[in-house]
Design a protein around this motif. Structure first.
Motif, PDB file in Angstrom:
ATOM      1  N   PHE A  57       7.781  72.019  13.436  1.00 25.54           N
ATOM      2  CA  PHE A  57       9.427  72.471  14.057  1.00 25.54           C
ATOM      3  C   PHE A  57       9.949  71.328  15.066  1.00 25.54           C
ATOM      4  CE2 PHE A  57       8.219  77.377  13.787  1.00 25.54           C
ATOM      5  CZ  PHE A  57       7.883  77.465  12.364  1.00 25.54           C
ATOM      6  N   ASP A  94       6.113  81.703  16.211  1.00 29.44           N
ATOM      7  CA  ASP A  94       6.410  81.246  14.903  1.00 29.44           C
ATOM      8  C   ASP A  94       5.863  79.990  14.985  1.00 29.44           C
ATOM      9  OD1 ASP A  94       7.092  80.707  12.462  1.00 29.44           O
ATOM     10  OD2 ASP A  94       9.142  81.437  12.608  1.00 29.44           O
ATOM     11  N   ASP A 105       3.632  77.542   7.456  1.00 30.06           N
ATOM     12  CA  ASP A 105       4.508  78.301   8.300  1.00 30.06           C
ATOM     13  C   ASP A 105       4.102  79.809   8.282  1.00 30.06           C
ATOM     14  OD1 ASP A 105       6.713  78.991   9.751  1.00 30.06           O
ATOM     15  OD2 ASP A 105       8.188  78.655   7.823  1.00 30.06           O
ATOM     16  N   SER A 106       3.830  80.035   9.670  1.00 32.72           N
ATOM     17  CA  SER A 106       3.325  81.614   9.780  1.00 32.72           C
ATOM     18  C   SER A 106       3.779  81.992  11.342  1.00 32.72           C
ATOM     19  CB  SER A 106       1.895  81.895   9.640  1.00 32.72           C
ATOM     20  OG  SER A 106       0.915  81.831  10.732  1.00 32.72           O
ATOM     21  N   GLU A 201       8.509  86.447   5.162  1.00 34.24           N
ATOM     22  CA  GLU A 201       8.652  86.776   6.556  1.00 34.24           C
ATOM     23  C   GLU A 201       9.734  87.543   6.933  1.00 34.24           C
ATOM     24  OE1 GLU A 201      10.373  83.385   9.066  1.00 34.24           O
ATOM     25  OE2 GLU A 201      10.704  82.160   7.198  1.00 34.24           O
ATOM     26  N   GLU A 232       4.977  86.715   9.603  1.00 41.59           N
ATOM     27  CA  GLU A 232       5.188  85.777   8.228  1.00 41.59           C
ATOM     28  C   GLU A 232       3.758  85.086   7.901  1.00 41.59           C
ATOM     29  OE1 GLU A 232       7.031  81.798   9.410  1.00 41.59           O
ATOM     30  OE2 GLU A 232       7.714  81.596   7.637  1.00 41.59           O
TER      31      GLU A 232
HETATM   32 MG    MG Z   1       7.911  80.524  10.628  1.00 46.67          MG
END
Ligand code: MG
Ligand code: MG
Length: 257
Positions: A57, A94, A105-106, A201, A232
């Motif tokens: 990110f 996140d 991604d989670s 998500e 997510e």
């Molecule tokens: Mg995410």
């Protein structure tokens, strides 16, 4: 266009997701009253870089941090800051990891201290809806089956589904086709085929489904300022099974609710 992954590519995403799962677990150790959200961001970034990976990110379209930290009425995309977590808050963490050319991604929403039973119920229902959605992510189903199942489950409990923000394919890019809405009609949307890797998500609100974006250009909050939850996972749809590549295992070892 949907990028179908080879089994070797799925394996690389799994390796990225393993680092991500452990980074979440590190952060979980510090999620408590009095902790600044910027400190959690520092923990995640250090852990990721120590594992020869990059926070997905940070710098993505100018996003300033490694974590999106979204407190209470913030749905997603909140900035880590000097804000200190306080009793009764909920906080969505996140995170994305880029490793060996692939993203994972989670996200996970935590309660801080004593959170009202109605908000705890929202968190549990949102987490349950994620796993119900994942059960629909199988070869031969369609994208709409995932969202339909999530929507039906949470709306039956009186919650609402954010429409403007959705899950997504991912791999060499953090966001790839297809979009994975958390609402929809059974049997609609793209067919699920082996080799698809998607982030599911659910973003589920206690009050109105409507959202607004803050003036910072990122932070998304509920229009009525009631709480919102977000969980997510990155999942791979394979010929004979669906594999959840990310894990909340390390979070749940360090944080119980
Ligand atoms: Mg995410
Ligand atoms: Mg995502």
């Amino acid at each position: 266009m949907i990028q179908y992954k080879t089994s070797e590519e799925v394996q690389l995403i799994k390796e990225s997701a393993d680092i991500l799962g452990q980074a979440h677990g590190e952060v979980a150790k510090y999620v408590k009253e009095g902790v600044k959200t910027s400190f959690l961001d520092k923990i995640a970034e250090e852990f990721i870089r120590d594992h020869k990976a990059v926070p997905s990110f940070k710098g993505y379209n100018g996003f300033p941090s490694s974590l999106c930290i979204s407190v209470n009425e913030v749905v997603v995309h909140g900035f880590p800051s000097d804000y200190e977590l306080k009793d009764g808050d909920i906080i969505s963490v996140d995170c994305g990891v880029f490793h060996q050319g692939f993203h994972s991604d989670s996200a996970y929403t935590y309660p801080i201290g004593e959170v009202s039973p109605s908000v705890i119920a929202l968190l549990k229902a949102t987490r349950d809806s994620l796993y119900l959605g994942i059960e629909q992510a199988v070869v031969g189903n369609r994208i709409g089956d995932i969202g339909h199942t999530i929507q039906k489950f949470v709306e039956a409990k009186g919650y609402t589904v954010v429409r403007e923000l959705v899950g997504h394919g991912l791999g060499r890019k953090l966001h790839e086709a297809p979009e994975v809405p958390n609402y929809g009609k059974k049997g609609s949307g793209p067919l699920l085929k082996a080799g698809m890797v998607i982030a599911i998500e659910p973003m589920i609100n206690l009050g109105t489904r409507n959202i607004v974006q803050e003036r910072d250009g990122w932070t998304i909050r509920t229009a009525d300022r009631k709480p919102s939850a977000h969980y997510e996972h990155t999942v791979a749809i394979l010929e004979n099974k669906t594999e959840v590549l990310t894990t909340h295992k390390y979070i749940e070892e360090n944080f119980k609710f």
